[in-house]
Design a protein around this motif. Structure first.
Motif, PDB file in Angstrom:
ATOM      1  N   PRO A 274       0.799  -1.229   0.000  1.00  0.00           N
ATOM      2  CA  PRO A 274       0.000   0.000   0.000  1.00  0.00           C
ATOM      3  C   PRO A 274       0.834   1.283   0.000  1.00  0.00           C
ATOM      4  O   PRO A 274       0.467   2.252  -0.657  1.00  0.00           O
ATOM      5  CB  PRO A 274      -0.836  -0.114   1.277  1.00  0.00           C
ATOM      6  N   SER A 275       1.955   1.308   0.701  1.00  0.00           N
ATOM      7  CA  SER A 275       2.772   2.531   0.734  1.00  0.00           C
ATOM      8  C   SER A 275       3.390   2.810  -0.636  1.00  0.00           C
ATOM      9  O   SER A 275       3.490   3.968  -1.059  1.00  0.00           O
ATOM     10  CB  SER A 275       3.854   2.435   1.811  1.00  0.00           C
ATOM     11  N   LEU A 276       3.787   1.772  -1.343  1.00  0.00           N
ATOM     12  CA  LEU A 276       4.328   1.948  -2.685  1.00  0.00           C
ATOM     13  C   LEU A 276       3.232   2.414  -3.640  1.00  0.00           C
ATOM     14  O   LEU A 276       3.453   3.277  -4.490  1.00  0.00           O
ATOM     15  CB  LEU A 276       4.951   0.645  -3.186  1.00  0.00           C
ATOM     16  N   GLN A 277       2.028   1.876  -3.470  1.00  0.00           N
ATOM     17  CA  GLN A 277       0.897   2.304  -4.293  1.00  0.00           C
ATOM     18  C   GLN A 277       0.617   3.792  -4.096  1.00  0.00           C
ATOM     19  O   GLN A 277       0.411   4.522  -5.068  1.00  0.00           O
ATOM     20  CB  GLN A 277      -0.359   1.514  -3.941  1.00  0.00           C
ATOM     21  N   LEU A 278       0.599   4.233  -2.852  1.00  0.00           N
ATOM     22  CA  LEU A 278       0.326   5.639  -2.564  1.00  0.00           C
ATOM     23  C   LEU A 278       1.411   6.530  -3.166  1.00  0.00           C
ATOM     24  O   LEU A 278       1.104   7.558  -3.786  1.00  0.00           O
ATOM     25  CB  LEU A 278       0.224   5.872  -1.053  1.00  0.00           C
ATOM     26  N   ALA A 279       2.662   6.123  -3.024  1.00  0.00           N
ATOM     27  CA  ALA A 279       3.760   6.908  -3.598  1.00  0.00           C
ATOM     28  C   ALA A 279       3.628   6.991  -5.116  1.00  0.00           C
ATOM     29  O   ALA A 279       3.824   8.059  -5.712  1.00  0.00           O
ATOM     30  CB  ALA A 279       5.102   6.298  -3.210  1.00  0.00           C
ATOM     31  N   MET A 280       3.283   5.866  -5.759  1.00  0.00           N
ATOM     32  CA  MET A 280       3.110   5.865  -7.216  1.00  0.00           C
ATOM     33  C   MET A 280       1.949   6.758  -7.630  1.00  0.00           C
ATOM     34  O   MET A 280       2.028   7.471  -8.632  1.00  0.00           O
ATOM     35  CB  MET A 280       2.900   4.436  -7.723  1.00  0.00           C
ATOM     36  N   LYS A 281       0.862   6.732  -6.854  1.00  0.00           N
ATOM     37  CA  LYS A 281      -0.286   7.588  -7.165  1.00  0.00           C
ATOM     38  C   LYS A 281       0.092   9.061  -7.068  1.00  0.00           C
ATOM     39  O   LYS A 281      -0.273   9.864  -7.927  1.00  0.00           O
ATOM     40  CB  LYS A 281      -1.444   7.297  -6.215  1.00  0.00           C
ATOM     41  N   LEU A 282       0.806   9.422  -6.007  1.00  0.00           N
ATOM     42  CA  LEU A 282       1.185  10.827  -5.808  1.00  0.00           C
ATOM     43  C   LEU A 282       2.132  11.312  -6.903  1.00  0.00           C
ATOM     44  O   LEU A 282       1.930  12.371  -7.499  1.00  0.00           O
ATOM     45  CB  LEU A 282       1.811  11.012  -4.418  1.00  0.00           C
ATOM     46  N   VAL A 283       3.159  10.532  -7.174  1.00  0.00           N
ATOM     47  CA  VAL A 283       4.123  10.911  -8.209  1.00  0.00           C
ATOM     48  C   VAL A 283       3.451  10.924  -9.577  1.00  0.00           C
ATOM     49  O   VAL A 283       3.636  11.847 -10.375  1.00  0.00           O
ATOM     50  CB  VAL A 283       5.350   9.965  -8.192  1.00  0.00           C
TER      51      VAL A 283
ATOM     52  N   LYS B 103      -3.549   2.009 -12.383  1.00  0.00           N
ATOM     53  CA  LYS B 103      -4.656   1.438 -13.153  1.00  0.00           C
ATOM     54  C   LYS B 103      -4.109   0.498 -14.238  1.00  0.00           C
ATOM     55  O   LYS B 103      -4.641  -0.588 -14.466  1.00  0.00           O
ATOM     56  CB  LYS B 103      -5.472   2.565 -13.777  1.00  0.00           C
ATOM     57  N   ALA B 104      -3.025   0.896 -14.879  1.00  0.00           N
ATOM     58  CA  ALA B 104      -2.403   0.047 -15.899  1.00  0.00           C
ATOM     59  C   ALA B 104      -1.798  -1.209 -15.274  1.00  0.00           C
ATOM     60  O   ALA B 104      -1.862  -2.297 -15.852  1.00  0.00           O
ATOM     61  CB  ALA B 104      -1.346   0.835 -16.669  1.00  0.00           C
ATOM     62  N   TRP B 105      -1.215  -1.064 -14.074  1.00  0.00           N
ATOM     63  CA  TRP B 105      -0.686  -2.248 -13.380  1.00  0.00           C
ATOM     64  C   TRP B 105      -1.816  -3.222 -13.063  1.00  0.00           C
ATOM     65  O   TRP B 105      -1.670  -4.435 -13.250  1.00  0.00           O
ATOM     66  CB  TRP B 105       0.041  -1.847 -12.095  1.00  0.00           C
TER      67      TRP B 105
ATOM     68  N   ALA C 161      -8.613  14.790 -16.201  1.00  0.00           N
ATOM     69  CA  ALA C 161      -9.741  13.890 -15.893  1.00  0.00           C
ATOM     70  C   ALA C 161      -9.287  12.436 -15.842  1.00  0.00           C
ATOM     71  O   ALA C 161      -9.846  11.624 -15.092  1.00  0.00           O
ATOM     72  CB  ALA C 161     -10.853  14.062 -16.924  1.00  0.00           C
ATOM     73  N   SER C 162      -8.241  12.087 -16.608  1.00  0.00           N
ATOM     74  CA  SER C 162      -7.762  10.697 -16.596  1.00  0.00           C
ATOM     75  C   SER C 162      -7.091  10.339 -15.277  1.00  0.00           C
ATOM     76  O   SER C 162      -6.818   9.155 -15.021  1.00  0.00           O
ATOM     77  CB  SER C 162      -6.804  10.461 -17.770  1.00  0.00           C
ATOM     78  N   ILE C 163      -6.824  11.319 -14.427  1.00  0.00           N
ATOM     79  CA  ILE C 163      -6.221  11.066 -13.121  1.00  0.00           C
ATOM     80  C   ILE C 163      -7.247  10.457 -12.160  1.00  0.00           C
ATOM     81  O   ILE C 163      -6.907   9.666 -11.293  1.00  0.00           O
ATOM     82  CB  ILE C 163      -5.631  12.368 -12.536  1.00  0.00           C
TER      83      ILE C 163
ATOM     84  N   ILE D  61      -7.253   6.765 -11.319  1.00  0.00           N
ATOM     85  CA  ILE D  61      -6.081   6.320 -10.557  1.00  0.00           C
ATOM     86  C   ILE D  61      -6.393   6.295  -9.065  1.00  0.00           C
ATOM     87  O   ILE D  61      -5.915   5.449  -8.326  1.00  0.00           O
ATOM     88  CB  ILE D  61      -4.873   7.256 -10.843  1.00  0.00           C
ATOM     89  N   TRP D  62      -7.250   7.227  -8.612  1.00  0.00           N
ATOM     90  CA  TRP D  62      -7.560   7.345  -7.185  1.00  0.00           C
ATOM     91  C   TRP D  62      -8.800   6.574  -6.774  1.00  0.00           C
ATOM     92  O   TRP D  62      -9.133   6.517  -5.588  1.00  0.00           O
ATOM     93  CB  TRP D  62      -7.692   8.817  -6.807  1.00  0.00           C
ATOM     94  N   LEU D  63      -9.521   5.997  -7.743  1.00  0.00           N
ATOM     95  CA  LEU D  63     -10.733   5.236  -7.396  1.00  0.00           C
ATOM     96  C   LEU D  63     -10.416   3.772  -7.139  1.00  0.00           C
ATOM     97  O   LEU D  63      -9.539   3.211  -7.682  1.00  0.00           O
ATOM     98  CB  LEU D  63     -11.776   5.378  -8.514  1.00  0.00           C
TER      99      LEU D  63
END
Length: 197
Positions: free
Chosen positions: A68-77, A119-121, A190-192, A195-197
């Motif tokens: 989860p921490s890696l996911q959050l970092a990837m989402k933010l970056v 989302k692609a992952w 909008a494509s972002i 990623i957060w859903l």
């Protein structure tokens, strides 16, 4: 053999041609820079997706989605990067004007666009899980998924890029270019949301 591959081919077609960040970027690049100058970006996106699909089949996608921490970092970056790209697109004017960015995005931009996209992952991991029975092991599955996603993403991105080229031919004024580029920038923002859903 083709009957067994048909579901994978349909999955790859639908997942690569549907609108999203990569297709928006391909359209914007086609409109502003034309087909040939956009090809490095399209190749980078295609390579990024193909390498992700291969990595997911080999197990890397599961590792990323399990942290989860890696996911959050990837989402933010990833969000910051997509916002930056959207701003660059939205600020462009007509090609050849001072407001236009004269350098198209490069190969590594395309690769990075895909590799930071959770989302692609998730999509490539889903493909790896769904179509694992097509091959005898993860190495063969990685090769198959990498090849299929490389081909289909390049075809899909080419279609979106050509749509951008055709659209650019219809634009006559600086105001029309500003509207197009601001709209494409807004679509990239909008494509972002997924990623957060």
């Amino acid at each position: 053999m083709l009957d067994a591959l048909l579901p994978l081919l349909l999955f790859a077609l639908v997942s690569t041609i549907s609108p999203g960040g990569a297709t928006t970027l391909a359209t914007a690049s086609g409109a502003n820079f034309g087909w040939w100058r956009s090809f490095p970006l399209l190749s980078g996106i295609s390579f990024g997706l193909a390498s992700m699909a291969a990595a997911a089949a080999a197990g890397l996608g599961g590792l990323i989605l399990a942290l989860p921490s890696l996911q959050l970092a990837m989402k933010l970056v990833g969000t910051a990067y997509l916002l930056w790209l959207a701003l660059q697109i939205a600020r462009r004017g007509a090609p050849g004007t001072a407001a236009a960015t004269e350098k198209p995005s490069r190969f590594l931009t395309g690769v990075w666009l895909l590799w930071q996209n959770l989302k692609a992952w998730a999509m490539t991991l889903s493909a790896a899980a769904s179509f694992a029975a097509l091959t005898r092991g993860p190495e063969t599955l990685a090769l198959l998924l990498g090849l299929v996603f490389a081909v289909f993403s390049l075809i899909s991105l080419a279609i979106w890029c050509v749509a951008g080229v055709v659209l650019a031919r219809a634009l006559k004024t600086e105001a029309q270019w500003r509207i197009l580029n601001m709209s494409l920038g807004a679509l990239l923002v909008a494509s972002i949301v997924p990623i957060w859903l």
